[in-house]
Design a protein around this motif. Structure first.
Motif, PDB file in Angstrom:
ATOM      1  N   UNK A  22       0.818  -1.206   0.000  1.00 51.52           N
ATOM      2  CA  UNK A  22       0.000   0.000   0.000  1.00 51.52           C
ATOM      3  C   UNK A  22       0.857   1.262   0.000  1.00 51.52           C
ATOM      4  N   UNK A  23       2.016   1.191   0.662  1.00 50.35           N
ATOM      5  CA  UNK A  23       2.905   2.352   0.688  1.00 50.35           C
ATOM      6  C   UNK A  23       3.590   2.552  -0.661  1.00 50.35           C
ATOM      7  N   UNK A  24       3.968   1.451  -1.291  1.00 48.96           N
ATOM      8  CA  UNK A  24       4.570   1.520  -2.627  1.00 48.96           C
ATOM      9  C   UNK A  24       3.561   2.054  -3.632  1.00 48.96           C
ATOM     10  N   UNK A  25       2.323   1.583  -3.536  1.00 49.66           N
ATOM     11  CA  UNK A  25       1.287   2.025  -4.471  1.00 49.66           C
ATOM     12  C   UNK A  25       1.027   3.528  -4.332  1.00 49.66           C
ATOM     13  N   UNK A  26       1.038   4.022  -3.089  1.00 49.81           N
ATOM     14  CA  UNK A  26       0.806   5.447  -2.871  1.00 49.81           C
ATOM     15  C   UNK A  26       1.918   6.283  -3.489  1.00 49.81           C
ATOM     16  N   UNK A  27       3.159   5.797  -3.381  1.00 51.31           N
ATOM     17  CA  UNK A  27       4.284   6.505  -3.996  1.00 51.31           C
ATOM     18  C   UNK A  27       4.174   6.492  -5.515  1.00 51.31           C
ATOM     19  N   UNK A  28       3.816   5.333  -6.057  1.00 58.10           N
ATOM     20  CA  UNK A  28       3.693   5.206  -7.508  1.00 58.10           C
ATOM     21  C   UNK A  28       2.591   6.119  -8.049  1.00 58.10           C
ATOM     22  N   UNK A  29       1.539   6.318  -7.246  1.00 58.61           N
ATOM     23  CA  UNK A  29       0.442   7.184  -7.688  1.00 58.61           C
ATOM     24  C   UNK A  29       0.894   8.627  -7.859  1.00 58.61           C
ATOM     25  N   UNK A  30       1.995   8.995  -7.201  1.00 61.48           N
ATOM     26  CA  UNK A  30       2.554  10.344  -7.335  1.00 61.48           C
ATOM     27  C   UNK A  30       3.634  10.406  -8.409  1.00 61.48           C
ATOM     28  N   UNK A  31       3.844   9.295  -9.105  1.00 59.90           N
ATOM     29  CA  UNK A  31       4.821   9.270 -10.186  1.00 59.90           C
ATOM     30  C   UNK A  31       6.181   8.736  -9.806  1.00 59.90           C
ATOM     31  N   UNK A  32       6.344   8.320  -8.546  1.00 59.08           N
ATOM     32  CA  UNK A  32       7.622   7.764  -8.115  1.00 59.08           C
ATOM     33  C   UNK A  32       7.811   6.352  -8.663  1.00 59.08           C
ATOM     34  N   UNK A  33       9.061   5.924  -8.752  1.00 57.82           N
ATOM     35  CA  UNK A  33       9.365   4.542  -9.088  1.00 57.82           C
ATOM     36  C   UNK A  33       9.290   3.729  -7.801  1.00 57.82           C
ATOM     37  N   UNK A  34       8.335   2.837  -7.704  1.00 63.57           N
ATOM     38  CA  UNK A  34       8.117   2.091  -6.468  1.00 63.57           C
ATOM     39  C   UNK A  34       8.762   0.726  -6.488  1.00 63.57           C
ATOM     40  N   UNK A  35       9.335   0.343  -5.350  1.00 59.76           N
ATOM     41  CA  UNK A  35       9.965  -0.971  -5.209  1.00 59.76           C
ATOM     42  C   UNK A  35       9.420  -1.634  -3.951  1.00 59.76           C
ATOM     43  N   UNK A  36       8.798  -2.787  -4.110  1.00 61.25           N
ATOM     44  CA  UNK A  36       8.336  -3.565  -2.965  1.00 61.25           C
ATOM     45  C   UNK A  36       9.503  -4.395  -2.454  1.00 61.25           C
ATOM     46  N   UNK A  37       9.890  -4.152  -1.206  1.00 59.16           N
ATOM     47  CA  UNK A  37      11.076  -4.803  -0.642  1.00 59.16           C
ATOM     48  C   UNK A  37      10.720  -6.113   0.043  1.00 59.16           C
ATOM     49  N   UNK A  38      11.460  -7.165  -0.294  1.00 61.58           N
ATOM     50  CA  UNK A  38      11.347  -8.447   0.388  1.00 61.58           C
ATOM     51  C   UNK A  38      12.702  -8.951   0.874  1.00 61.58           C
ATOM     52  N   UNK A  39      13.759  -8.589   0.146  1.00 63.66           N
ATOM     53  CA  UNK A  39      15.112  -9.016   0.490  1.00 63.66           C
ATOM     54  C   UNK A  39      16.105  -8.052  -0.141  1.00 63.66           C
ATOM     55  N   UNK A  40      17.365  -8.085   0.334  1.00 59.08           N
ATOM     56  CA  UNK A  40      18.348  -7.138  -0.203  1.00 59.08           C
ATOM     57  C   UNK A  40      18.487  -7.171  -1.717  1.00 59.08           C
ATOM     58  N   UNK A  41      18.251  -8.322  -2.312  1.00 64.13           N
ATOM     59  CA  UNK A  41      18.358  -8.402  -3.773  1.00 64.13           C
ATOM     60  C   UNK A  41      17.388  -7.461  -4.467  1.00 64.13           C
ATOM     61  N   UNK A  42      16.231  -7.196  -3.846  1.00 64.49           N
ATOM     62  CA  UNK A  42      15.269  -6.265  -4.434  1.00 64.49           C
ATOM     63  C   UNK A  42      15.849  -4.858  -4.499  1.00 64.49           C
ATOM     64  N   UNK A  43      16.503  -4.447  -3.433  1.00 64.91           N
ATOM     65  CA  UNK A  43      17.117  -3.126  -3.401  1.00 64.91           C
ATOM     66  C   UNK A  43      18.299  -3.066  -4.358  1.00 64.91           C
ATOM     67  N   UNK A  44      19.100  -4.116  -4.364  1.00 63.66           N
ATOM     68  CA  UNK A  44      20.267  -4.142  -5.242  1.00 63.66           C
ATOM     69  C   UNK A  44      19.842  -4.008  -6.700  1.00 63.66           C
ATOM     70  N   UNK A  45      18.792  -4.730  -7.089  1.00 69.46           N
ATOM     71  CA  UNK A  45      18.318  -4.668  -8.470  1.00 69.46           C
ATOM     72  C   UNK A  45      17.757  -3.287  -8.801  1.00 69.46           C
ATOM     73  N   UNK A  46      17.065  -2.680  -7.851  1.00 69.69           N
ATOM     74  CA  UNK A  46      16.480  -1.361  -8.085  1.00 69.69           C
ATOM     75  C   UNK A  46      17.547  -0.289  -8.257  1.00 69.69           C
TER      76      UNK A  46
END
Length: 228
Positions: free
Chosen positions: A182-206
């Protein structure tokens, strides 16, 4: 970004990183609490179910009550099930849960900050400054946007606008990282690039190939004021 900043490298969709704190950088050890719940005949997670209900948790995150009052509210919600003394013990165990910082995530964020502004965006208490100091993370970010200070919590759009302003970057050029959809979706609604975090690999890829980015210009290490 300051006028002297170089243009964003081709393929990089952001000029600032806005990152959640809990369950991305900071993690709580709830094993001691779980042991107390088992001893009390409660299912694991019963305490957090009460503690994180909006009517109990939100006043704390908006800076309207103290952590002690939050424990009182948790105890009140559990007393009918385990008695007053044990309910308070459970509430206090949650409040005192040991914390750790994920070193891999911290390293990734520190590296990203050498290239773009980094802002922590967190639903947190008025004790956040002390909490960050305890973890050795006082200098992790350029700025901190705390719900208790701003008196508005994610996923309210105002939080994201404040964070983008602190970064000095338009919302559409911000990367936002959070463990709640829900927090990622709210950011994306403002035009931000949203990343749903589950593990460090998600951040590394982003973040991509930070090493290939141009460094931030000298004097841009604190483009915005820290948490007020």
């Amino acid at each position: 970004m300051p006028a002297s900043a170089p243009a964003a490298p081709v393929g990089r969709a952001f000029d600032a990183v806005l990152c959640d704190l809990d369950n991305v950088v900071r993690f709580y050890d709830t094993a001691p609490l779980a042991a107390l719940e088992r001893a009390a005949g409660l299912p694991e997670g019963a305490t957090t179910e009460v503690a994180y209900a909006p009517e109990v948790d939100l006043p704390l995150l908006l800076g309207r009550i103290t952590p002690a009052a939050w424990v009182d509210a948790i105890a009140a919600g559990l007393t009918d099930r385990v008695g007053a003394d044990r309910a308070r013990e459970l509430g206090q165990a949650l409040a005192d849960a040991p914390v750790r910082a994920d070193e891999e995530v911290v390293a990734l964020l520190r590296r990203a900050r050498t290239h773009v502004p980094l802002v922590l965006v967190t639903n947190a208490t008025l004790q956040l400054e002390d909490d960050l100091a305890l973890l050795g993370l006082t200098d992790l970010a350029d700025a901190v946007v705390s719900s208790a200070v701003e008196q508005v919590a994610k996923p309210d759009p105002a939080v994201y606008r404040i964070a983008a302003e602190r970064a000095g970057v338009p919302a559409a050029r911000c990367l936002f990282v959070d463990d709640r959809q829900e927090n990622v979706d709210a950011a994306a609604a403002l035009g931000m690039t949203g990343v749903l975090y589950r593990e460090p690999a998600d951040l590394r890829a982003a973040l991509g190939s930070c090493a290939e980015w141009a460094p931030r210009p000298a004097g841009s290490g604190d483009p915005v004021n820290r948490e007020r």
